[in-house]
Design an enzyme around this catalytic site. Structure first.
Site, PDB file in Angstrom:
ATOM      1  N   PHE A 281      31.653  13.650  12.672  1.00 45.94           N
ATOM      2  CA  PHE A 281      31.037  13.880  11.369  1.00 45.94           C
ATOM      3  C   PHE A 281      29.612  13.328  11.352  1.00 45.94           C
ATOM      4  O   PHE A 281      29.291  12.354  12.025  1.00 45.94           O
ATOM      5  CB  PHE A 281      31.865  13.268  10.226  1.00 45.94           C
ATOM      6  N   CYS A 285      26.055  10.111   4.403  1.00 46.97           N
ATOM      7  CA  CYS A 285      26.931   9.208   3.634  1.00 46.97           C
ATOM      8  C   CYS A 285      28.168   8.669   4.343  1.00 46.97           C
ATOM      9  O   CYS A 285      28.519   7.514   4.142  1.00 46.97           O
ATOM     10  CB  CYS A 285      27.329   9.885   2.343  1.00 46.97           C
ATOM     11  N   LYS A 288      27.378   5.645   6.522  1.00 43.46           N
ATOM     12  CA  LYS A 288      26.805   4.605   5.652  1.00 43.46           C
ATOM     13  C   LYS A 288      27.873   3.978   4.753  1.00 43.46           C
ATOM     14  O   LYS A 288      27.951   2.757   4.609  1.00 43.46           O
ATOM     15  CB  LYS A 288      25.709   5.247   4.791  1.00 43.46           C
TER      16      LYS A 288
END
Ligand code: NAI
Ligand code: UGA
EC number: 1.1.1.22
Length: 483
Positions: A281, A285, A288
């Site tokens: 992936f 976001c 993080k």
């Protein structure tokens, strides 16, 4: 205040600080669905605001242009005048970036909250009258406390100021943002249970009620709302790491990852979505937010929980490395000076966003082996690709080894292999016979997204490798080198 006193009246002016991937589309949707509300999106980046006011919007998102062009100038405005916008607003969304901190305490793990704090101080400075302040940015639990503390300080010097801080995390995914915003699974609003807090929550609920059914608007306490956002992203990322971990088992055993995902996902308790094996992936976001959760757990002295979630990141990095190693191994253990076509650079299809794209890391591994990479992506500009690669590889190596093409056939011309890193639909519609004819032979295809039909490609003459597909099923020519 008594429970009947109205501090926060009906919201008619909304301001959003941060005109990025979340602020822009979210406010465009609010303006579209609430014609009686004026929505102003502000940003400290004046060039970005100019783009939002132009014919070419700063981000690509299917369906976004249409809504912006319809509402802009009527009840949707983009502006750099932050003080004035704040002074006018009833409700202010904070929608600025919260990237992983790259310095000091928490480096590489904690989210950097300096932008959120700076907006809070700007609100404290320019607010007049009551304001509902809404955290839209993804933040760690208790961030609302810091914002509240800064705002309360301003309140001490001005009795007319009243603030309530709400948490209203965003769940849209890029590439489907407009659909997600128009028809969200849920809207989450967290706030205080004081009379003022409940009033503020009710006013934000009322905004969403213009188009979201009430039973899909969930209200919670502030901390549950903040934590739920991190947990939702962590669970989603975990599913991808789970299926990617099993893709390696498939390659080693003869099981097929698509069949396994289908069979497992058919169980309604598990569900079929988000089980697509991939090269890992990407996006701004998942990494993080999982790292933010890991850091939070470490700070709370919960090392077992921290290491559980760290595993999601470790598998993702390993999957990228594993895929690059497979390419090198199958190209006879050397890619030095070999031309390799890279199909796709964005972190997923239907976006031009490249933040944390797996393409960056797979290409880094190949560049370290001195492969010559020829990249094609329908939505990513050359300057973006070069800039991203220069953040992980020396600039002179990028200049020497990377070319960017605007045509996939040109990218594959004379190449030894094609590597699919983004699942753009157009990659399924190319003339692979023509592509094969114009490549070096034997020509190979490495499908990191499971979008191509392996049998058709093998019939053309390609050697093929697809994530999670055993060598003896996907192709007969490869050995198992590297495994
Ligand atoms: N990108 C996505 O799909 C999603 C992002 N989020 C979260 O939303 C937040 C925003 O993300 P993006 O929109 O992707 O970020 P972005 O980087 O695209 O946009 C943030 C904007 O805020 C502006 N900004 C920063 N500090 C400012 C300040 N003090 N005053 C005025 N403007 C300022 C920047 O110039 C930038 O244009 C992040 O916390 C992210 O985790 C949540 C859900 C989805
Ligand atoms: O907080 C955020 O920023 C957002 O993060 C994700 O959205 P986004 O990163 O835009 O896109 P996703 O569709 O989640 O894809 C993320 C990455 O996972 C990959 N992916 C996704 C699904 C899958 O089955 N397999 C897989 O490898 C995608 O290719 C992409 O690289 C979440 O899906 C959103 O709900 C959330 O709001």
């Amino acid at each position: 205040m008594s429970s009947s006193e109205v501090v926060f009246g009906k919201v008619s002016k909304i301001v959003c600080v941060g005109a990025g991937y979340v602020g822009g589309p979210t406010c465009a949707m609010i303006a579209h669905k609430c014609p009686n509300v004026t929505v102003t999106v502000v940003d400290m980046n004046a060039a970005k605001i100019a783009e939002w006011n132009s014919d070419k919007l700063p981000i690509y998102e299917p369906g976004l242009d249409e809504i912006v062009f319809k509402a802009r100038g009527k009840n949707l405005f983009f502006s750099s005048d932050i003080p004035n916008a704040i002074a006018q607003a009833d409700l202010i969304f904070i929608s600025v970036n919260t990237p992983t901190k790259m310095y000091g305490r928490g480096k590489g793990m904690a989210p950097d909250l300096k932008y959120v704090e700076s907006v809070s101080r700007t609100i404290a400075q320019y607010a007049v009258g009551p304001k509902i302040v809404v955290e839209k940015s993804t933040v760690p639990v208790k961030a609302a406390e810091s914002i509240g503390c800064i705002l309360r300080e301003a309140q001490k010097n001005n009795a007319n100021l009243k603030f309530q801080v709400l948490s209203n995390p965003e769940f849209l995914a890029e590439g489907t943002a407009m659909k997600d915003l128009a028809n969200p699974d849920r809207v989450l609003i967290g706030g205080e249970s004081s009379p003022e807090g409940l009033q503020a929550v009710a006013e934000l609920v009322r905004v969403y009620e213009n188009w979201v059914p009430r039973d899909r608007i969930i209200t919670t306490n502030t901390w549950s709302s903040e934590l739920s956002k991190l947990v939702a992203n962590a669970f989603l990322a975990q599913r991808i790491s789970s299926i990617n971990s099993i893709s390696a088992v498939c390659e080693a055993t003869g099981a097929d990852i698509s069949e396994v995902a289908h069979a497992v996902g058919y169980d309604t308790r598990i569900g079929s979505k988000f089980l697509k094996a991939s090269v890992g992936f990407g996006g701004s976001c998942f990494q993080k937010d999982v790292l933010s959760l890991v850091y939070l757990c470490e700070s709370l002295n919960l090392p077992q929980v921290a290491s559980y979630w760290q595993g999601v990141i470790d598998i993702n990095n390993w999957q990228r490395r594993r895929f690059a190693d497979k390419i090198i191994a199958e190209l006879f253990n050397t890619v030095t000076d070999k031309k390799i076509a890279i199909f796709g650079f964005a972190f997923k299809k239907n976006t031009g966003d490249t933040r944390e794209s797996s393409a960056i890391y797979v290409m880094k591994h190949l560049l370290e082996e001195h492969a010559k990479l020829s990249v094609y992506d329908p939505k990513v500009q050359k300057s973006q690709i070069v800039g991203d690669l220069e953040s992980v590889v020396k600039a002179q190596d990028v200049a020497r080894l990377v070319t960017v093409e605007t045509d996939p056939y040109q990218a594959a011309l004379g190449a030894h292999a094609i590597v699919v890193l983004t699942e753009w639909d157009e990659f399924t519609e190319l003339n692979y016979q023509q592509i094969h004819d114009n490549m070096q032979h034997p020509a190979a295809i490495f499908d990191g997204r499971l979008i191509l039909d392996q049998k058709t490609l093998r019939d053309i003459g390609f050697r093929t490798f697809a994530i999670g597909t055993a060598p003896d099923q996907a192709y007969n020519l490869f050995g198992t080198a590297g495994y």
